[in-house]
Design an enzyme around this catalytic site. Structure first.
Site, PDB file in Angstrom:
ATOM      1  N   ASN A  14      45.336  39.022  11.301  1.00 13.91           N
ATOM      2  CA  ASN A  14      45.231  37.638  12.189  1.00 13.91           C
ATOM      3  C   ASN A  14      46.526  36.869  11.735  1.00 13.91           C
ATOM      4  O   ASN A  14      46.460  36.199  10.721  1.00 13.91           O
ATOM      5  CB  ASN A  14      43.863  37.105  11.541  1.00 13.91           C
ATOM      6  N   ILE A  15      47.214  36.647  12.758  1.00 17.71           N
ATOM      7  CA  ILE A  15      48.458  35.803  12.465  1.00 17.71           C
ATOM      8  C   ILE A  15      48.101  34.087  12.315  1.00 17.71           C
ATOM      9  O   ILE A  15      48.932  33.494  11.764  1.00 17.71           O
ATOM     10  CB  ILE A  15      49.357  36.127  13.980  1.00 17.71           C
ATOM     11  N   LYS A  60      44.456  20.846  10.542  1.00 15.95           N
ATOM     12  CA  LYS A  60      43.314  21.549   9.996  1.00 15.95           C
ATOM     13  C   LYS A  60      43.378  21.990   8.764  1.00 15.95           C
ATOM     14  O   LYS A  60      42.317  22.085   8.068  1.00 15.95           O
ATOM     15  CB  LYS A  60      43.182  22.937  11.210  1.00 15.95           C
ATOM     16  N   PHE A  97      42.551  29.281  16.347  1.00 18.71           N
ATOM     17  CA  PHE A  97      42.016  30.390  17.022  1.00 18.71           C
ATOM     18  C   PHE A  97      40.409  30.727  16.679  1.00 18.71           C
ATOM     19  O   PHE A  97      39.734  29.950  16.280  1.00 18.71           O
ATOM     20  CB  PHE A  97      42.752  31.769  16.150  1.00 18.71           C
ATOM     21  N   GLY A  98      39.904  31.915  17.119  1.00 16.19           N
ATOM     22  CA  GLY A  98      38.481  32.095  17.062  1.00 16.19           C
ATOM     23  C   GLY A  98      37.444  31.011  17.467  1.00 16.19           C
ATOM     24  O   GLY A  98      37.974  30.600  18.925  1.00 16.19           O
ATOM     25  N   LYS A 138      45.366  33.125  10.891  1.00  6.60           N
ATOM     26  CA  LYS A 138      45.031  32.844   9.426  1.00  6.60           C
ATOM     27  C   LYS A 138      46.420  32.893   8.449  1.00  6.60           C
ATOM     28  O   LYS A 138      46.261  32.257   7.591  1.00  6.60           O
ATOM     29  CB  LYS A 138      44.332  34.244   8.949  1.00  6.60           C
ATOM     30  N   ASP A 170      37.901  36.568   3.942  1.00  6.64           N
ATOM     31  CA  ASP A 170      37.033  36.950   4.767  1.00  6.64           C
ATOM     32  C   ASP A 170      36.336  35.675   5.183  1.00  6.64           C
ATOM     33  O   ASP A 170      35.956  35.049   4.361  1.00  6.64           O
ATOM     34  CB  ASP A 170      35.967  37.944   4.364  1.00  6.64           C
ATOM     35  N   ASP A 179      37.464  27.939  16.920  1.00  4.01           N
ATOM     36  CA  ASP A 179      38.114  26.497  16.629  1.00  4.01           C
ATOM     37  C   ASP A 179      37.702  25.768  17.982  1.00  4.01           C
ATOM     38  O   ASP A 179      37.381  24.462  17.790  1.00  4.01           O
ATOM     39  CB  ASP A 179      39.576  26.658  16.531  1.00  4.01           C
ATOM     40  N   ARG A 205      39.527  27.440   5.015  1.00  2.00           N
ATOM     41  CA  ARG A 205      40.584  28.261   4.355  1.00  2.00           C
ATOM     42  C   ARG A 205      41.708  27.336   3.881  1.00  2.00           C
ATOM     43  O   ARG A 205      42.322  27.813   2.676  1.00  2.00           O
ATOM     44  CB  ARG A 205      41.435  28.614   5.866  1.00  2.00           C
TER      45      ARG A 205
HETATM   46  P1  IMP Z   1      37.345  37.356   9.879  1.00  3.28           P
HETATM   47  O1  IMP Z   1      37.644  36.744   8.486  1.00  3.28           O
HETATM   48  O2  IMP Z   1      38.851  37.818  10.159  1.00  3.28           O
HETATM   49  O3  IMP Z   1      36.648  38.584   9.706  1.00  3.28           O
HETATM   50  O4  IMP Z   1      36.717  36.299  10.614  1.00  3.28           O
HETATM   51  C1  IMP Z   1      35.614  36.470  11.340  1.00  3.28           C
HETATM   52  C2  IMP Z   1      35.619  35.982  12.597  1.00  3.28           C
HETATM   53  O5  IMP Z   1      35.366  34.533  12.398  1.00  3.28           O
HETATM   54  C3  IMP Z   1      36.718  35.890  13.547  1.00  3.28           C
HETATM   55  O6  IMP Z   1      36.342  36.494  14.698  1.00  3.28           O
HETATM   56  C4  IMP Z   1      37.532  34.837  13.706  1.00  3.28           C
HETATM   57  O7  IMP Z   1      37.728  34.294  14.964  1.00  3.28           O
HETATM   58  C5  IMP Z   1      36.162  33.617  13.125  1.00  3.28           C
HETATM   59  N1  IMP Z   1      37.051  32.774  12.059  1.00  3.28           N
HETATM   60  C6  IMP Z   1      37.413  32.905  10.959  1.00  3.28           C
HETATM   61  N2  IMP Z   1      37.942  31.889  10.478  1.00  3.28           N
HETATM   62  C7  IMP Z   1      38.008  30.847  11.544  1.00  3.28           C
HETATM   63  C8  IMP Z   1      38.629  29.573  11.740  1.00  3.28           C
HETATM   64  O8  IMP Z   1      39.262  29.002  10.687  1.00  3.28           O
HETATM   65  N3  IMP Z   1      38.463  29.054  12.883  1.00  3.28           N
HETATM   66  C9  IMP Z   1      37.764  29.789  14.041  1.00  3.28           C
HETATM   67  N4  IMP Z   1      37.377  30.941  14.002  1.00  3.28           N
HETATM   68  C10 IMP Z   1      37.438  31.523  12.625  1.00  3.28           C
END
Ligand code: IMP
Length: 187
Positions: free
Chosen positions: A13-14, A169, A145-146, A16, A69, A148, A175
């Protein structure tokens, strides 16, 4: 502990990775991204997932390595999606979460981040971070991402994480907190 080895971050995950770089560089710490084929475990516990994944990653890269995670925990949904956030993001996505939250008054939610730093088979150290906030009624912002665009941190100014720069952020995010704990411990 780390010896002369550089610190590797096993993730694909770029977003992250960029957040981790952003925090660690404040401490003069460099980090390198390493992609590992498949190492995600299913468990109800983020810490357990990070721990097992880090041990698997160590086996692969044979160097000190970190795995992180993270998950989104929504109060009104009994803390769903939590450890299943990745699967939920890929399947029902942001629109699915907003739909589940239609007409729901309690919009409180939090993100958790668990970092596992592993440098030998018997040595794994955990660093955790949490940020509290609310689920918005609509998606806002293009950054991050995700989840957010639908998460508005309580400590912020009303903007979602996706409306903030990486630096903004990281100042308040789950994080940012876990990586600052890691950096302080490494120093
Ligand atoms: P993982 O740690 O990569 O398994 O993340 C689980 C899910 O939570 C992923 O689909 C991410 O999109 C979401 N996620 C994790 N950290 C964040 C964040 O900082 N912002 C938004 N979504 C997050």
């Amino acid at each position: 502990m780390t010896g002369n080895h550089k610190l590797l971050f096993a993730t694909s995950n770029i977003g992250k990775f960029e957040e981790a770089v952003n925090v660690l560089e404040e401490y003069g710490l460099a980090i390198e991204m390493v992609r590992i084929k498949r190492f995600e475990v299913q468990s109800d516990d983020l810490v357990e997932i990070a721990k097992i994944s880090a041990l698997f990653a160590l086996e692969e890269v044979k160097n000190p390595v970190i795995v992180e995670d993270a998950g989104l925990f929504i109060e009104a949904l009994n803390l769903f999606p939590g450890p299943y956030s990745s699967y939920v993001y890929k399947t029902i996505g942001l629109d699915g979460i907003l739909k589940l939250m239609e007409n729901v008054k309690n919009r409180r939610a939090y993100f958790m981040s668990a970092i596992a730093y592993c440098w030998s088979e018997s040595e794994v150290k955990i660093f955790e971070g949490r940020v509290d906030g609310t689920i918005t009624h609509e998606k806002r912002g293009e950054r991050g991402f995700g989840f957010d665009p639908i998460f508005c941190p309580r400590e912020g100014d009303g903007r979602t994480f996706a409306e903030m720069s990486t630096e903004e952020k990281s100042m308040i995010s789950h994080r940012g907190k876990s990586f600052r704990k890691l950096a302080t411990w490494l120093k």
